[in-house]
Each structure stands twice: as C-alpha cells, then as structure tokens.
Design an enzyme around this catalytic site. Sequence first.
Site, PDB file in Angstrom:
ATOM      1  N   GLY A  47       0.804  -1.214   0.000  1.00  0.00           N
ATOM      2  CA  GLY A  47       0.000   0.000   0.000  1.00  0.00           C
ATOM      3  C   GLY A  47       0.836   1.263   0.000  1.00  0.00           C
ATOM      4  O   GLY A  47       2.033   1.270   0.289  1.00  0.00           O
ATOM      5  N   HIS A  48       0.149   2.382  -0.287  1.00  0.00           N
ATOM      6  CA  HIS A  48       0.845   3.655  -0.472  1.00  0.00           C
ATOM      7  C   HIS A  48       1.616   4.084   0.785  1.00  0.00           C
ATOM      8  O   HIS A  48       1.152   3.939   1.903  1.00  0.00           O
ATOM      9  CB  HIS A  48      -0.129   4.752  -0.904  1.00  0.00           C
ATOM     10  CG  HIS A  48      -1.302   4.935  -0.004  1.00  0.00           C
ATOM     11  ND1 HIS A  48      -2.418   5.644  -0.376  1.00  0.00           N
ATOM     12  CD2 HIS A  48      -1.550   4.513   1.255  1.00  0.00           C
ATOM     13  CE1 HIS A  48      -3.299   5.654   0.623  1.00  0.00           C
ATOM     14  NE2 HIS A  48      -2.790   4.979   1.609  1.00  0.00           N
ATOM     15  N   GLY A  49       2.822   4.585   0.540  1.00  0.00           N
ATOM     16  CA  GLY A  49       3.649   5.095   1.623  1.00  0.00           C
ATOM     17  C   GLY A  49       4.304   4.032   2.471  1.00  0.00           C
ATOM     18  O   GLY A  49       4.926   4.345   3.485  1.00  0.00           O
TER      19      GLY A  49
END
Length: 348
Positions: free
Chosen positions: A241-243
């Site tokens: 997932g993002h980040g």
Amino acid sequence: MKLGEIAQKLGCALEGDAQTEIHGVAGIESAQPGELTFISNPRYRQAARTTRASAVLVSRDFSSARDAGLPLLALLRSEDPYLDFARAIGFFYTPPRYAPSVHPTAVIAASAQIGAGAHIGPYCYVDEGAVLGRNAVLHSFVAIYRGARIGNEFFAHAHAVVRENCRIGDRVVLQNGAIVGGDGFGFAKQRDGRWYKMRQSGVTVIGDDVEIQSNACVDRATVGETRIASGAKLDDLVLVGHGSSVGENALLCGQVGLAGSTKIGKNCVLAGQVGCAGHLTVGDGAIITSQSGVPGDVPPGALYSGYPAVENRQWLKTSAAVSRVPELAKTVRQLEAEIARLKARIGA
C-alpha cells in the site's frame, strides 16, 4: 557434466563416482538416472531410499540406506543443499536471450532515453522523458510511463507497467502483470457520503536486485515515497500500500497485503496471505507465519502467528486450547446439570 565437476563448482564433498554423467536436475520423487536432486526438508529423507536419481545434494550429517536391489546413490554433501541445488539448475538451464532491437510495433517517445543493448518487444510503450538503462528487456505490451527512470539490466515480462516518475534500480525483474506505481487507495469521505479521491502525488522507488512477481502491485505514495529496498522479493498477488516501505532482502510471499504506511524491516519473511494493518512496524528479521493478521508492531527477530498475531508459542498454546473447546463445553454442561440436581436436592 561429470559429477566431479559439479561437486567442484559447488564446493561440495563428493561420495560416489566422479565420472558419473549428469544431464539435468529434478525433484527427488521424479528424478531419473543421469539427474541430480536434493534433500533439504526432513520429510523427504526417506525418499532417498527409492529415488532413481544418480546423485543427491544432502546436508553434512545426512545418512540414509538404499532399498535392496537399487544402485548406490552418490552424495554431494553441502552446507546448504537447497541453495546449491538452485545454483546447479543454472548449470543445465539457460534462459532465453534477447538480441538488441526495437520491434516495429513498439512506440517510443522522442524524448525517451533508451540505453545501449535494449530489447523493446511488440506493442511496448515508452512515454516522454522516460529513461531506460543498459541491456533492458521489455518483452511485449510493457508500458513505461512518463518520467520513469529505470536502471541497467531491467527485465519486464509481458504486461508489466511502470507508472509516471517512478524510479527503479539495477537488475530488477518485473514478472507478468506487475504494476509499479499505481495509484494508492486514498479516498476521503465527504459530508454527502461520497468519496473524494486523494491525488496520489508521490512515487514508488525500487532498489537494486528486486523481483516483483506476477500481478503484484506496489502503489505510489499519496505524498512522499513507497519504497522497496534492494534485494527484496515480492511474490504473486502481493499488495504494498501507499507510503509503505519494505526493507533489504525481505521476502513477501503470495497474497501478502500491506495497508498504507506499513514498515517492514530488512530480512523479514511474511508467509502467504499475511495481512498488515497500516501505520505499523515489523522489526528487522521478524517472521510472520501464513494467514496471520498483524494489527500492531512486531519486535525485531520475533516469530508471530495467528489473528491477532502474537508470539508463535502463545499462538500454539491458544490453538491447542481452542481444539478442546467442544470437550470443555460438554464438561461445563454436565457440571451445570449436576449443580442443578444438587440445588434441587438441597431445596427439597
């Protein structure tokens, strides 16, 4: 190859005829004469009694008899039979090589920079400002978006995608359908109940010697970076997932999912279908067993299991107790009935 030559290349001690011809490798149950196999898992130890292979890679302390009537089995004693078998495969199998060329159906933007020795296959697309290093291979239907920067010895199998402005190091492999830098799953709830899409303005950064297997997705960050460190390996259908960040030489097995801003340390192993809630840290060297759900931080070097994931020994004790629940429930019902009879007798 002669068996003695293989032993020399692998640095193994040979017990058997060094002149034995070996023409390939195989699993221990399907191996035939002239083939090399291995034993690293103890459950296959008995298979050495009956295997038809000519030689087997084994540990230094391995011992096993042969069934009557079968020929002697040559042994290559190894510190790590699994690793040496992996090396031996390369003695007999050479992957296809792709000559430097650009297929006429490929589309390459005028401002894209393509390094020497690149092979650009059918229907590939390299967008404006993209940079591709030396000896890259784009197999077919590969898309490299605008501004992506990719290092040397890159190999992208069919239908892999690298999105805009993402950065990839040297010797990275993307298997079929892998997507680097797709939009992160970021939506903000509005007063009217609809979801407002948050612009995913960050990028994905991939280190050197990373392999991302089929249909895995490493989302770009909402802001900042999603980062996969050098040497990490992501199996099929993994979602980062993002980040999030994944440390050096970490191993994420099939269907692992990391919610946003998860931090996985170096040398970690997340077995199949592990799920991590967002904004947590898994310490260096931790191992999380299959189908575990991780709601919080995991200390370095820990072995965690279950849902919610806890220290493995605790999970084993809990699982053992759960298996006794039907028996315990029956005992409780019997005790309740006995108590009721005693109360009735006292009341009488």
